[in-house]
Design a protein around this motif. Sequence first.
Motif, PDB file in Angstrom:
ATOM      1  N   ASP A  59      35.077  32.598  26.855  1.00 57.20           N
ATOM      2  CA  ASP A  59      34.883  33.429  25.663  1.00 57.20           C
ATOM      3  C   ASP A  59      33.823  32.836  24.738  1.00 57.20           C
ATOM      4  N   THR A 108      30.346  34.556  23.725  1.00 58.76           N
ATOM      5  CA  THR A 108      29.981  34.738  22.318  1.00 58.76           C
ATOM      6  C   THR A 108      28.635  34.099  22.015  1.00 58.76           C
ATOM      7  N   ARG A 155      25.987  36.372  23.357  1.00 57.53           N
ATOM      8  CA  ARG A 155      25.876  37.583  22.539  1.00 57.53           C
ATOM      9  C   ARG A 155      25.174  37.304  21.217  1.00 57.53           C
ATOM     10  N   ASP A 156      25.540  36.202  20.553  1.00 62.03           N
ATOM     11  CA  ASP A 156      25.010  35.928  19.228  1.00 62.03           C
ATOM     12  C   ASP A 156      23.580  35.405  19.260  1.00 62.03           C
ATOM     13  N   THR A 207      21.291  40.255  21.319  1.00 66.00           N
ATOM     14  CA  THR A 207      21.379  41.005  20.074  1.00 66.00           C
ATOM     15  C   THR A 207      20.066  41.751  19.879  1.00 66.00           C
ATOM     16  N   THR A 257      19.826  46.837  24.841  1.00 60.22           N
ATOM     17  CA  THR A 257      20.637  45.694  24.417  1.00 60.22           C
ATOM     18  C   THR A 257      21.797  46.137  23.540  1.00 60.22           C
ATOM     19  N   TYR A 282      24.273  48.147  25.967  1.00 62.66           N
ATOM     20  CA  TYR A 282      24.886  47.521  27.139  1.00 62.66           C
ATOM     21  C   TYR A 282      25.046  46.009  27.005  1.00 62.66           C
ATOM     22  N   ASP A 297      27.082  44.272  25.040  1.00 65.39           N
ATOM     23  CA  ASP A 297      28.498  43.889  25.013  1.00 65.39           C
ATOM     24  C   ASP A 297      29.115  43.933  26.407  1.00 65.39           C
ATOM     25  N   VAL A 314      28.142  40.770  28.111  1.00 59.64           N
ATOM     26  CA  VAL A 314      28.911  39.654  27.560  1.00 59.64           C
ATOM     27  C   VAL A 314      30.329  39.667  28.110  1.00 59.64           C
ATOM     28  N   ARG A 315      30.945  40.842  28.167  1.00 58.68           N
ATOM     29  CA  ARG A 315      32.298  40.921  28.725  1.00 58.68           C
ATOM     30  C   ARG A 315      32.307  40.510  30.190  1.00 58.68           C
TER      31      ARG A 315
END
Length: 401
Positions: free
Chosen positions: A77, A81, A84-85, A89, A341, A344, A346, A349-350
């Motif tokens: 996780d 994250t 993603r961050d 983004t 971005t 798609y 997220d 990231v998942r």
Amino acid sequence: MRIVATGMLLAMAALFVAARATAHLHPAVGFVQAFAEAAMVGGLADWFAVTALFRHPLGLPIPHTAIIPRNKDRIGDTLATFLRDNFLTPAVVARRMRHMDVAAAAGRFLASPSGGDGRLREGASRLAADILEALDQERLGGMVKGAIGQRLRAINMGPLIGQAIEAAMRDGRHGPVMDSLIQWADRALEANEHLIRQMVHERAGKVLRWTGLDENLANAILTGLRKMLADMADDPEHSLRLKAEEGMAKLATDLQFDIEMQAKVAKIRDEILDNPAMQRWIEGMWEQARAGLLRAVRDPGKAMAGRFGEALRALGGTLQQEARLRLVINRFVRRAAVGATASYGDAIVRLVSDTVRGWDAGTVTARLEGAVGRDLQYIRINGTLVGGLVGLAIHAVDTLL
């Protein structure tokens, strides 16, 4: 490196035994004994610390050991994250895309000589040339340019593009495109490796920077990304590749049935058509086509050879020369990348998080230990040496006092 670190610890133990047995021979032997004793303590302490990251020392279920296997879900996780961050983004993608001149690259590609030479049939070219000679050049040119613009504006490009993507995916013709995108991503990762290392260094905590583990973390991230791209290139059924295909299918559906998406495509189409450079390019295409048709009456086969290729080369030259047209196209590419971005990112990231969760504890341990384990053994070596020097200093102070 594990053998070297363990061998050094055993050597300190042997040196301690030898020094203790001969301590009565000379006072200097006490310094050797103190060094070896403290080195054993330091080496054992760091062995415990390094081992506790990946497994239970000596197989004993000591609290707060086997840290990575017990926290693999949280690590997944956290990694997701982090991606993603810092990478997936819209702001980051837009900032990176701002430095990429996609239109100029396309212009250089189109301006290169091509091997094709499309031809019009001899009779059709002569008929077209006769008609053109009988009509007013300026009036016909204006009519043709206006008709081209009007027809292009009347076309709802969204459903056409969506149907093309859907047909390509249905026939399996999107595979080479996916392969090219993966290769481009691999080259982009290699070209921006220093940026990733700098980002990891800047965002790492003080403890990680002090121990040098931020570099190990950056290496692990880069190795993982390269491995992921290599797996995607080798495996057509790779989960991330399938996820990208799902995104392409959704994009194709949105282009065909989403009114808002079609409006966005139409707006981009109109911006390109309204650009003066595009108007000049259409005018230039018309002039070249008219001149070629007129020459075709004398030698239709030779004169009309490669007209389509010439048009493409003209477009390539226009893209390289006209900054305003490049700006419009690059803005469209950037918006497309940022939109993808946002839509798609997220899901990707998942996928990372779910993939790490799906690994068993042994897999996580083996991959992380393979990435940073060698450097962790240096901690054991340093702990042995530093511990010995500290013990030597303490013994010296005790002797002198």
